[in-house]
Design a protein around this motif. Structure first.
Motif, PDB file in Angstrom:
ATOM      1  N   LEU A   1       0.831  -1.206   0.000  1.00 37.84           N
ATOM      2  CA  LEU A   1       0.000   0.000   0.000  1.00 37.84           C
ATOM      3  C   LEU A   1       0.867   1.258   0.000  1.00 37.84           C
ATOM      4  CD1 LEU A   1      -2.819   1.203   0.056  1.00 37.84           C
ATOM      5  CD2 LEU A   1      -2.761   1.011   2.541  1.00 37.84           C
ATOM      6  N   SER A   2       1.921   1.255   0.795  1.00 37.49           N
ATOM      7  CA  SER A   2       2.814   2.411   0.871  1.00 37.49           C
ATOM      8  C   SER A   2       3.486   2.675  -0.473  1.00 37.49           C
ATOM      9  CB  SER A   2       3.874   2.176   1.949  1.00 37.49           C
ATOM     10  OG  SER A   2       4.749   3.266   2.007  1.00 37.49           O
ATOM     11  N   ARG A   3       3.963   1.625  -1.107  1.00 38.46           N
ATOM     12  CA  ARG A   3       4.634   1.751  -2.402  1.00 38.46           C
ATOM     13  C   ARG A   3       3.672   2.281  -3.466  1.00 38.46           C
ATOM     14  NH1 ARG A   3       5.841  -2.320  -6.486  1.00 38.46           N
ATOM     15  NH2 ARG A   3       7.625  -1.612  -7.680  1.00 38.46           N
ATOM     16  N   ASN A   4       2.457   1.768  -3.481  1.00 43.20           N
ATOM     17  CA  ASN A   4       1.482   2.217  -4.462  1.00 43.20           C
ATOM     18  C   ASN A   4       1.033   3.649  -4.201  1.00 43.20           C
ATOM     19  OD1 ASN A   4       0.338   0.142  -6.584  1.00 43.20           O
ATOM     20  ND2 ASN A   4       1.021  -1.008  -4.805  1.00 43.20           N
ATOM     21  N   SER A   5       0.942   4.049  -2.938  1.00 43.49           N
ATOM     22  CA  SER A   5       0.580   5.439  -2.647  1.00 43.49           C
ATOM     23  C   SER A   5       1.719   6.378  -3.035  1.00 43.49           C
ATOM     24  CB  SER A   5       0.173   5.623  -1.177  1.00 43.49           C
ATOM     25  OG  SER A   5       1.232   5.349  -0.316  1.00 43.49           O
ATOM     26  N   GLU A   6       2.959   5.908  -2.936  1.00 46.73           N
ATOM     27  CA  GLU A   6       4.094   6.705  -3.420  1.00 46.73           C
ATOM     28  C   GLU A   6       3.968   6.933  -4.920  1.00 46.73           C
ATOM     29  OE1 GLU A   6       6.912   8.219  -1.975  1.00 46.73           O
ATOM     30  OE2 GLU A   6       5.719   7.884  -0.175  1.00 46.73           O
ATOM     31  N   MET A   7       3.599   5.891  -5.643  1.00 43.92           N
ATOM     32  CA  MET A   7       3.446   6.004  -7.092  1.00 43.92           C
ATOM     33  C   MET A   7       2.329   6.988  -7.460  1.00 43.92           C
ATOM     34  SD  MET A   7       3.784   2.132  -8.436  1.00 43.92           S
ATOM     35  CE  MET A   7       4.945   1.010  -7.720  1.00 43.92           C
ATOM     36  N   LEU A   8       1.295   7.045  -6.650  1.00 44.24           N
ATOM     37  CA  LEU A   8       0.193   7.977  -6.903  1.00 44.24           C
ATOM     38  C   LEU A   8       0.565   9.410  -6.551  1.00 44.24           C
ATOM     39  CD1 LEU A   8      -2.890   6.036  -5.509  1.00 44.24           C
ATOM     40  CD2 LEU A   8      -2.470   6.652  -7.883  1.00 44.24           C
ATOM     41  N   GLY A   9       1.544   9.574  -5.691  1.00 46.99           N
ATOM     42  CA  GLY A   9       1.811  10.890  -5.141  1.00 46.99           C
ATOM     43  C   GLY A   9       2.990  11.652  -5.671  1.00 46.99           C
ATOM     44  N   VAL A  10       4.133  11.352  -5.154  1.00 46.19           N
ATOM     45  CA  VAL A  10       5.324  12.169  -5.362  1.00 46.19           C
ATOM     46  C   VAL A  10       5.727  12.279  -6.831  1.00 46.19           C
ATOM     47  CG1 VAL A  10       6.217  11.722  -3.066  1.00 46.19           C
ATOM     48  CG2 VAL A  10       6.841  10.202  -4.913  1.00 46.19           C
ATOM     49  N   PRO A  11       6.382  13.396  -7.208  1.00 46.46           N
ATOM     50  CA  PRO A  11       6.819  13.574  -8.606  1.00 46.46           C
ATOM     51  C   PRO A  11       7.819  12.503  -9.059  1.00 46.46           C
ATOM     52  CG  PRO A  11       6.983  15.635  -7.396  1.00 46.46           C
ATOM     53  CD  PRO A  11       6.642  14.570  -6.403  1.00 46.46           C
ATOM     54  N   THR A  12       8.776  12.168  -8.204  1.00 45.75           N
ATOM     55  CA  THR A  12       9.732  11.097  -8.516  1.00 45.75           C
ATOM     56  C   THR A  12      10.006  10.302  -7.247  1.00 45.75           C
ATOM     57  OG1 THR A  12      11.640  12.507  -8.082  1.00 45.75           O
ATOM     58  CG2 THR A  12      10.904  12.365 -10.369  1.00 45.75           C
ATOM     59  N   PHE A  13      10.336   9.025  -7.408  1.00 41.89           N
ATOM     60  CA  PHE A  13      10.656   8.173  -6.269  1.00 41.89           C
ATOM     61  C   PHE A  13      11.595   7.071  -6.730  1.00 41.89           C
ATOM     62  CE2 PHE A  13       6.944   6.478  -8.288  1.00 41.89           C
ATOM     63  CZ  PHE A  13       7.116   5.107  -8.267  1.00 41.89           C
ATOM     64  N   MET A  14      12.287   6.476  -5.783  1.00 41.33           N
ATOM     65  CA  MET A  14      13.210   5.384  -6.079  1.00 41.33           C
ATOM     66  C   MET A  14      12.462   4.060  -5.978  1.00 41.33           C
ATOM     67  SD  MET A  14      16.086   6.637  -6.888  1.00 41.33           S
ATOM     68  CE  MET A  14      17.140   5.207  -6.853  1.00 41.33           C
ATOM     69  N   ASP A  15      12.613   3.235  -6.998  1.00 36.23           N
ATOM     70  CA  ASP A  15      11.989   1.919  -7.017  1.00 36.23           C
ATOM     71  C   ASP A  15      13.003   0.915  -7.524  1.00 36.23           C
ATOM     72  OD1 ASP A  15      10.088  -0.136  -6.982  1.00 36.23           O
ATOM     73  OD2 ASP A  15       9.438   0.294  -9.025  1.00 36.23           O
ATOM     74  N   ARG A  16      13.470   0.064  -6.617  1.00 38.90           N
ATOM     75  CA  ARG A  16      14.465  -0.958  -6.960  1.00 38.90           C
ATOM     76  C   ARG A  16      15.685  -0.372  -7.651  1.00 38.90           C
ATOM     77  NH1 ARG A  16       9.790  -4.740  -9.235  1.00 38.90           N
ATOM     78  NH2 ARG A  16       8.810  -5.167  -7.256  1.00 38.90           N
ATOM     79  N   GLY A  17      16.166   0.737  -7.111  1.00 40.16           N
ATOM     80  CA  GLY A  17      17.372   1.362  -7.633  1.00 40.16           C
ATOM     81  C   GLY A  17      17.179   2.261  -8.843  1.00 40.16           C
ATOM     82  N   LYS A  18      15.943   2.383  -9.316  1.00 45.94           N
ATOM     83  CA  LYS A  18      15.661   3.238 -10.468  1.00 45.94           C
ATOM     84  C   LYS A  18      14.793   4.416 -10.030  1.00 45.94           C
ATOM     85  CE  LYS A  18      15.482  -0.658 -13.671  1.00 45.94           C
ATOM     86  NZ  LYS A  18      14.590  -1.435 -14.535  1.00 45.94           N
ATOM     87  N   THR A  19      15.010   5.551 -10.655  1.00 44.22           N
ATOM     88  CA  THR A  19      14.154   6.699 -10.406  1.00 44.22           C
ATOM     89  C   THR A  19      12.935   6.594 -11.306  1.00 44.22           C
ATOM     90  OG1 THR A  19      16.064   8.066  -9.872  1.00 44.22           O
ATOM     91  CG2 THR A  19      14.022   9.220 -10.392  1.00 44.22           C
ATOM     92  N   ARG A  20      11.757   6.636 -10.690  1.00 44.78           N
ATOM     93  CA  ARG A  20      10.517   6.543 -11.457  1.00 44.78           C
ATOM     94  C   ARG A  20       9.690   7.793 -11.245  1.00 44.78           C
ATOM     95  NH1 ARG A  20       7.765   0.804 -10.945  1.00 44.78           N
ATOM     96  NH2 ARG A  20       6.374   1.911 -12.328  1.00 44.78           N
ATOM     97  N   LYS A  21       8.820   8.061 -12.196  1.00 42.90           N
ATOM     98  CA  LYS A  21       7.971   9.242 -12.132  1.00 42.90           C
ATOM     99  C   LYS A  21       6.648   8.892 -11.457  1.00 42.90           C
ATOM    100  CE  LYS A  21       6.007  12.810 -15.024  1.00 42.90           C
ATOM    101  NZ  LYS A  21       5.640  13.226 -16.356  1.00 42.90           N
ATOM    102  N   GLY A  22       6.268   9.682 -10.445  1.00 42.17           N
ATOM    103  CA  GLY A  22       4.979   9.506  -9.789  1.00 42.17           C
ATOM    104  C   GLY A  22       3.883  10.207 -10.576  1.00 42.17           C
TER     105      GLY A  22
END
Length: 117
Positions: free
Chosen positions: A62-83
């Motif tokens: 749930l925390s990971r998915n809410s990060e994806m819905l929220g922040v402009p960028t976040f780290m996911d498994r060593g990669k920067t992804r766009k929220g």
């Protein structure tokens, strides 16, 4: 219980949101649940703990998915992804485990389109 037509409307609306915002490819189930609960809350914040307990979702998921819905960028498994920028996530007072989420302006527009009748 969800009516079959409501589910069918949701599916049609989910597909049509892709035409409204070209960056939307898919909306994962957990993210759909968060957005649905925020739609029901009508501009009030929703505790992630409430969603976690209601749907029996693991905290990390749930925390990971809410990060994806929220922040402009976040780290996911060593990669920067766009929220997506559809929600904001805030820690409640001094309790770092208690977080609430709220829709942004962009999120409110999306939720109206996604869950319209």
């Amino acid at each position: 219980m969800v009516e079959l037509m409501e589910l069918e409307n949701y599916y049609k609306n989910a597909v049509s949101t892709r035409f409204w915002d070209k960056s939307i490819k898919t909306i994962p189930l957990i993210q759909s649940i968060v957005l649905f609960e925020l739609k029901k809350a009508k501009d009030k914040p929703v505790l992630l703990k409430y969603i976690r307990n209601k749907y029996k979702i693991k905290g990390f998921t749930l925390s990971r998915n809410s990060e994806m819905l929220g922040v402009p960028t976040f780290m996911d498994r060593g990669k920067t992804r766009k929220g997506k920028g559809w929600i904001t996530k805030k820690t409640i007072k001094d309790n770092k485990t208690m977080k609430e989420v709220r829709l942004t302006k962009k999120g409110k527009i999306l939720v109206e389109r996604l869950f319209e009748e």
